[in-house]
Motif scaffolding. Structure first.
Motif, short mmCIF file in Angstrom:
data_model
loop_
_atom_site.label_atom_id
_atom_site.label_comp_id
_atom_site.label_asym_id
_atom_site.label_seq_id
_atom_site.Cartn_x
_atom_site.Cartn_y
_atom_site.Cartn_z
N TYR A 235 0.84 -1.20 0.00
CA TYR A 235 0.00 0.00 0.00
C TYR A 235 0.87 1.25 0.00
O TYR A 235 0.62 2.20 -0.75
N GLY A 236 1.92 1.22 0.82
CA GLY A 236 2.81 2.37 0.85
C GLY A 236 3.48 2.61 -0.49
O GLY A 236 3.68 3.76 -0.91
N ALA A 237 3.81 1.55 -1.21
CA ALA A 237 4.53 1.70 -2.47
C ALA A 237 3.61 2.07 -3.62
O ALA A 237 4.01 2.81 -4.52
N THR A 238 2.38 1.55 -3.60
CA THR A 238 1.52 1.75 -4.77
C THR A 238 0.36 2.70 -4.51
O THR A 238 -0.35 3.08 -5.43
N GLY A 239 0.12 3.04 -3.23
CA GLY A 239 -0.91 4.03 -2.93
C GLY A 239 -2.31 3.47 -2.85
O GLY A 239 -3.26 4.22 -2.70
N SER A 240 -2.47 2.16 -2.96
CA SER A 240 -3.82 1.63 -2.89
C SER A 240 -3.79 0.18 -2.43
O SER A 240 -2.80 -0.53 -2.63
N LEU B 34 10.47 -0.92 -1.39
CA LEU B 34 9.36 -1.06 -0.45
C LEU B 34 8.37 -2.10 -0.97
O LEU B 34 7.91 -2.97 -0.24
#
Lengths: 183, 500
Positions: free
Chosen positions: B194-199, B221
């Motif tokens: 989630y941190g790397a892809t935003g979703s 990440l």
């Protein structure tokens, strides 16, 4: 400037509490030190303008969960210094320290190389627009994007309740006569 | 006042039909609990089983309607893109429901014999099935995780439900502690992805990789998150080196529950793995396919080598289940549509073989273990059961004219098509090694030298016998005419559709 001062004070409170949890000989003291840590984190959340999280932190963790801890500690009568020595496994502490160092190294690597390790994408859930209050954004994503997950947690809770009931029930010994008869 | 502030809020549009199977199962579980706890007289155990089987069949019928809709209108997603409605979801829904109905029937006679709590068993079975279906149809990592937890927590309790056997307590404790660890790994992986892809939405994750295209950088990440998710799922499907819980847990748990773990829970883990890795992470497949290939090689070897050294039939089946996870991983690492449908075919046919096997084991096991010598002369005591068990074991060994052969063939072909020849050769060698273990049980059963005259009468309850016979028939039928299932599996390759 104010941010830094708040952070430093809260960080000291959190760390003192955390060390206290493992250093205190009396389990009740440990639980109370945990409250200190949780309050420090709540203030840090407010400093980040995450007001809802701060409120939840105080109500749920500092309130409900620590009270539950205290109940358990006192009901089980371990509110005196108990022998909490580890050491069933040889080399446990050394291994734990080793893993801690590795974990810290990974986190440290990510922090030091923050420009090359992060992708820089913004979160797509509950996007902050500096106008809508935090709680509203949370409510909207909870009842829109994540409503299915939100409802599903009720299934999870039912499973947990049934499990707790089943596991805590008393069990009569096997009635061999009727077992033989039924076969 | 608060409502007024959000008056412009509109909830997501919900397509209720695809959600109906899950809803039926949840309602059935609640009905069982309410009726049995509120009824003044003791409700017969048959009520719980009847409701479980009935709701399983009803959910299957609804799933079939949804399947027809999907074929007419194409795949879709609902509830703000959290639930994927595609052939893949339906395939695993039907697989899970089959496992649910079979386990419920086998469990019925087991519960009667061991005097366990039938309503709770049925309710947990239904709710874990919901968890498995949710995992297979989730288009969002949070939803997937909640499904995983509902499945896992239910299984921890079901493993412990045989309270009078200490092995069950040990099994449940081990399963719980290690399972909680693996869930934590998985959740941490989700957080990092989630941190790397935003979703957390798989559609958005796939879209993110499409936007960055070939210029993949700064993904440390993501890689850490991906690795952690793989560890969590590898634990759930019992792939080596994350398999250490499997033999102890399968051995200690009630036999019907072991069968359910090896079928529905394993399939759900693979469903999650396929949907996340094959679909959402497909752009980074060059990064994860070698890892999965190595994982499958280790799993195959460990499963085979450990299985042939066991003397306890439940442990043999546990290690063989580890080995079967290795075969499915061979298909997963191909990262092709053919590979995915091979994995689906394999999981579907394995479900019936393993549930049937553990149903037979549940008949023979009493308080004194499951040593392989207990099966001596079974063919003369209960010929039909012995024939069925032979079919299951030959099927798992991959003998022609059983569904296991077709499954292994498709899996190995997917590795060959992908030009990973070493893995294909390894898979074939391993199937020869494991055949020894299956043949050892079979030769024990058909041993003519054994005197069975003073052996105790082996009672076969109707429900268990029914499941054993049906599973054996399915194993043979899909071995001789696999075409319909192959086509179903081909139509069930997962797709991602963004929420409306």
């Amino acid at each position: 400037m104010v941010d830094t001062i708040v952070f430093v004070i809260c960080a000291v409170i959190c760390l003192t509490g955390a060390i206290g949890v493992i250093a205190a000989r009396n389990p009740v003291h440990s639980a109370l030190m945990l409250v200190m840590t949780l309050f420090g984190i709540a203030v840090l959340f407010i400093a980040q303008e995450a007001h809802f999280l701060a409120a939840v932190q105080v109500i749920v963790y500092a309130g409900a969960i620590v009270v539950l801890f205290l109940f358990v500690i006192m009901l089980l009568g371990v509110d005196v210094a108990t022998d909490l020595e580890l050491g069933k496994l040889r080399g446990q502490k050394t291994a734990a320290a080793g893993f801690a160092v590795v974990a810290l190294a990974v986190v440290g690597y990510l922090i030091v190389n923050v420009d090359t390790t992060r992708t820089g994408v913004q979160s797509q859930g509950g996007v902050i627009d500096n106008v809508t209050p935090n709680v509203d954004l949370l409510a909207e994503s909870l009842f829109d994007q994540y409503v299915y997950a939100f409802e599903l947690t009720s299934v999870l809770l039912v499973v947990a309740v049934i499990g707790a009931v089943v596991l805590s029930r008393r069990h009569p010994p096997l009635d061999t006569d009727s077992a033989e008869a039924s076969n | 006042m608060i409502l007024a502030q959000l008056s412009n809020f509109e909830g997501p549009s919900i397509d209720w039909l695809p959600l109906t199977p899950q809803i039926i199962l949840v309602v059935a579980a609640l009905v069982i609990l309410l009726v049995t706890s509120l009824s003044p007289a003791k409700v017969s155990d048959s009520f719980s089983t009847a409701v479980t089987v009935g709701s399983g069949v009803a959910a299957g019928v609804v799933a079939w309607f949804v399947w027809n809709d999907i074929r007419d209108e194409g795949p879709s997603s609902t509830v703000a893109g959290a639930v994927g409605v595609d052939g893949f979801s339906i395939f695993f829904t039907i697989l899970t429901l089959s496992a649910l109905v079979a386990t419920s029937l086998v469990g019925h006679s087991y519960i009667k014999r061991e005097q366990m709590a039938a309503p709770e068993f049925s309710a947990l079975l239904l709710l874990t099935a919901v968890g498995a279906i949710v995992m297979a149809s989730a288009n969002d990592l949070i939803v997937l995780f909640i499904g995983l937890e509902a499945l896992s927590i239910g299984l921890y309790v079901m493993a412990a439900m045989q309270f009078r056997r200490r092995e069950a307590q040990e099994a449940a404790m081990k399963y719980f502690v290690l399972g909680a660890f693996s869930s934590a790994f998985f959740l941490y992986g989700i957080a990092l992805v989630y941190g790397a892809t935003g979703s957390t939405n798989l559609v958005n994750i796939a879209a993110y990789f499409n936007t960055i295209g070939s210029r993949i950088n700064n993904l440390e990440l993501f890689y850490v998150g991906m690795a952690l998710m793989l560890v969590g799922l590898a634990f759930k499907v019992a792939a080596a080196p994350f398999h250490f819980w499997a033999p102890d847990v399968y051995q200690g748990s009630p036999s019907p529950v072991s069968g359910y773990m090896a079928s529905a829970a394993k399939a759900a883990g693979f469903a999650a793995m396929l949907r996340i890795f094959f679909v959402a992470f497909s752009r980074t497949s060059a990064d994860w396919t070698p890892i999965v290939a190595v994982l499958s090689a280790i799993t195959l070897i460990v499963g085979a080598v450990m299985a042939i050294t066991q003397n306890d039939v439940k442990r043999m089946l546990a290690f063989s289940s580890v080995g079967h996870a290795g075969y499915v991983l061979v298909a997963v690492q191909a990262a092709t549509s053919d590979g995915t449908s091979a994995a689906l075919f394999y999981l579907f046919t394995y479900t019936f073989m393993v549930i049937g096997s553990f149903a037979v084991v549940s008949l023979l096991g009493w308080n004194d273990g499951h040593d392989v010598s207990r099966y001596e002369g079974l063919a003369r005591r209960r010929p039909l059961i012995a024939v069925a068990f032979t079919v299951f074991l030959l099927g798992q060994a991959g003998v022609p004219f059983t569904s296991g052969f077709v499954g292994k063939f498709l899996v190995i072909r997917s590795a060959v098509d992908d030009e990973i020849y070493w893995l294909a050769v390894l898979a074939m060698v391993v199937s020869v090694i494991t055949a020894f273990m299956y043949l050892r049980i079979i030769s024990n059963m058909w041993d003519r030298e054994v005197d069975v005259a003073d052996a105790p009468r082996l009672s076969v309850p109707l429900t268990t016998g029914f499941v054993v016979v049906v599973c054996a028939m399915i194993t043979v039928v899909y071995g001789v005419i696999p075409q319909s299932l192959i086509e179903f599996a081909r139509d069930a390759v997962p797709v991602l559709v963004a929420g409306g």
